[in-house]
Design an enzyme around this catalytic site. Structure first.
Site, PDB file in Angstrom:
ATOM      1  N   LYS A 194     -12.893  33.203 -66.140  1.00 22.68           N
ATOM      2  CA  LYS A 194     -13.591  34.454 -66.440  1.00 22.68           C
ATOM      3  C   LYS A 194     -12.943  35.638 -65.715  1.00 22.68           C
ATOM      4  O   LYS A 194     -12.140  35.467 -64.812  1.00 22.68           O
ATOM      5  CB  LYS A 194     -15.074  34.311 -66.075  1.00 22.68           C
TER       6      LYS A 194
HETATM    7  C1  PLP Z   1     -18.324  30.278 -69.631  1.00 24.08           C
HETATM    8  C2  PLP Z   1     -19.533  30.557 -70.421  1.00 24.08           C
HETATM    9  C3  PLP Z   1     -20.803  30.121 -70.007  1.00 24.08           C
HETATM   10  C4  PLP Z   1     -20.987  29.163 -68.876  1.00 24.08           C
HETATM   11  O1  PLP Z   1     -20.592  29.624 -67.642  1.00 24.08           O
HETATM   12  P1  PLP Z   1     -20.459  28.600 -66.414  1.00 24.08           P
HETATM   13  O2  PLP Z   1     -20.361  29.497 -65.218  1.00 24.08           O
HETATM   14  O3  PLP Z   1     -19.216  27.797 -66.658  1.00 24.08           O
HETATM   15  O4  PLP Z   1     -21.668  27.752 -66.391  1.00 24.08           O
HETATM   16  C5  PLP Z   1     -21.904  30.544 -70.730  1.00 24.08           C
HETATM   17  N1  PLP Z   1     -21.784  31.317 -71.827  1.00 24.08           N
HETATM   18  C6  PLP Z   1     -20.582  31.704 -72.285  1.00 24.08           C
HETATM   19  C7  PLP Z   1     -20.511  32.566 -73.505  1.00 24.08           C
HETATM   20  C8  PLP Z   1     -19.414  31.306 -71.619  1.00 24.08           C
HETATM   21  O5  PLP Z   1     -18.215  31.626 -72.114  1.00 24.08           O
END
Ligand code: PLP
Length: 402
Positions: A194
């Protein structure tokens, strides 16, 4: 090979994590608390809680709101499975809604999907572009008249909760205001791929209306994240403060100070370095693709919103799913990594088995079938961006003949 999305790890990150290790305090402690304060300042909310993932953070929200069997939570069909999986964990029903061409939830279909059993609306900011949050809040408020509260928190709010899946959109803004104050609660992800990372991690920006007390809610989520124990490890470590109680059978999903150390470095340079570089990369892609009829470029910003430049979600205008797959193979042969965000949830075995059918989400399928996400990350150079552009255009020519 140009990678898709490596994290930015440099000597500053390593020094900060090393300092945390040397401090003798490695689990939730001073660095996590500092990270939370700075996140709250950044988002313009009084309270942010940092936890070990978006998934666990947002599942705590659904559980705190008393969401369970018989309840419905509305999500777009076009998102990562985490958005709906947490609803399934709670025993509730994900109600999937089709999306607009910019990948955000379709307001007209969302309005139609609301029933007295709708307990929560979860818009998703795919690729970092904010969904229409004022529309979601308006629809949630309009639903108050037929809302069937089945838990104390549901009774207190008197309408569906708006929980924003902002896993992609930390730093994005609506009307010039950073995300955090638009929904009731905004959930961010700090997973390794991210925009802002802590390796694994997530956070909730708490923005509940009165009579909710966001400071008390912060404390409650803290307790929920630590087995329901009324004192965290730091508080217990104070002299004579060993005695504790457990108020309910809680979860275990706190953030550690090692992770917060990475986050503190990431946050400090986010606006000055990370976002401008990501924006420049996306703008360079835009210059190459936006006026080429073979492609549909993603919306990066418009009159009301600016995205976080998390993903560059290109679409090949006339490609079928099989042609798109062949283009990806051709791009990979040219030493460039790309991805598809996302396979719509109704196409995944788990949701197919629950009876969801992709035929009910024609636009999600249409966007997915021609989508290719291009590399975007801090260390990607302009020369590499140009290599990606050439690889994509040559691959499209190879497969499509134009
Ligand atoms: C990455 C992601 C999540 C989950 O995030 P984590 O921190 O890995 O639990 C939720 N929603 C979307 C759209 C994502 O891309």
């Amino acid at each position: 090979m140009i990678p898709f999305s490596p994290p930015r790890i440099d000597e500053r990150t390593i020094a900060e994590v090393t300092a945390a290790l040397r401090s003798g305090w490695i689990t939730t402690g001073p660095r996590t608390k500092e990270f939370e304060r700075r996140l709250a300042d950044y988002c313009g909310v009084p309270n942010v809680i940092a936890l070990n993932s978006w998934t666990n953070a947002c599942e705590l929200v659904l559980r705190w709101f008393g969401i369970g069997p018989g309840d419905e939570v509305i999500v777009p069909a076009y998102t990562y499975c985490a958005t709906a999986n947490i609803i399934v964990h709670c025993g509730a029903t994900p109600v999937m809604v089709d999306v607009l061409d910019d990948f955000t939830i379709d307001p007209a279909l969302l309005a139609k999907a609301i029933t007295p059993r709708t307990k929560c609306i979860m818009p998703v900011d795919i690729g970092g572009l904010p969904a229409d949050m004022s529309m979601c809040m308006r629809l949630a408020k309009e639903a108050s008249g037929r809302f069937e509260a089945r838990s104390p928190m549901q009774g207190k709010l008197g309408r569906p909760l708006v929980l924003s899946d902002a896993a992609h959109s930390f730093g994005a803004s609506i009307g010039g205001k950073k995300l955090g104050t638009q929904a009731d609660i905004t959930g961010f992800s700090f997973h390794a791929v991210k925009n802002l990372t802590t390796a694994e991690g997530g956070a909730l920006a708490l923005n509940m209306p009165s009579p909710f007390d966001n400071a008390a809610l912060y404390k409650h989520f803290n307790t929920m994240s630590l087995h329901g124990q009324n004192k965290d490890a730091l508080a217990k470590s104070q002299a004579g403060a060993w005695r504790y109680d457990v108020e309910f059978a809680g979860w275990k999903c706190n953030m550690t100070d090692l992770h917060a150390a990475i986050g503190l470095v990431e946050l400090e340079r986010y606006d000055a370095e990370t976002m401008p570089r990501r924006k420049a990369i996306c703008d360079r892609y835009h210059a190459a693709f936006a006026n080429d009829a073979r492609f549909i470029a993603p919306v990066l910003r418009d009159s009301s919103r600016e995205g976080s430049y998390h993903l560059y979600m290109l679409r090949v205008a006339i490609a079928t799913e099989a042609q798109r797959d062949a283009i990806i193979t051709a791009i990979t042969t040219r030493e460039v990594s790309v991805n598809v965000h996302f396979i719509p949830m109704p196409m995944l075995t788990v949701y197919k088995n629950m009876g969801y059918r992709i035929e009910d989400y024609p636009n999600a399928y249409k966007q997915y079938s021609r989508e290719i996400s291009l590399p975007v990350y801090y260390d990607l150079t302009d020369a590499q961006v140009d290599t990606v552009i050439t690889a994509v255009k040559d691959s499209v020519l190879e497969v499509m003949g134009v």
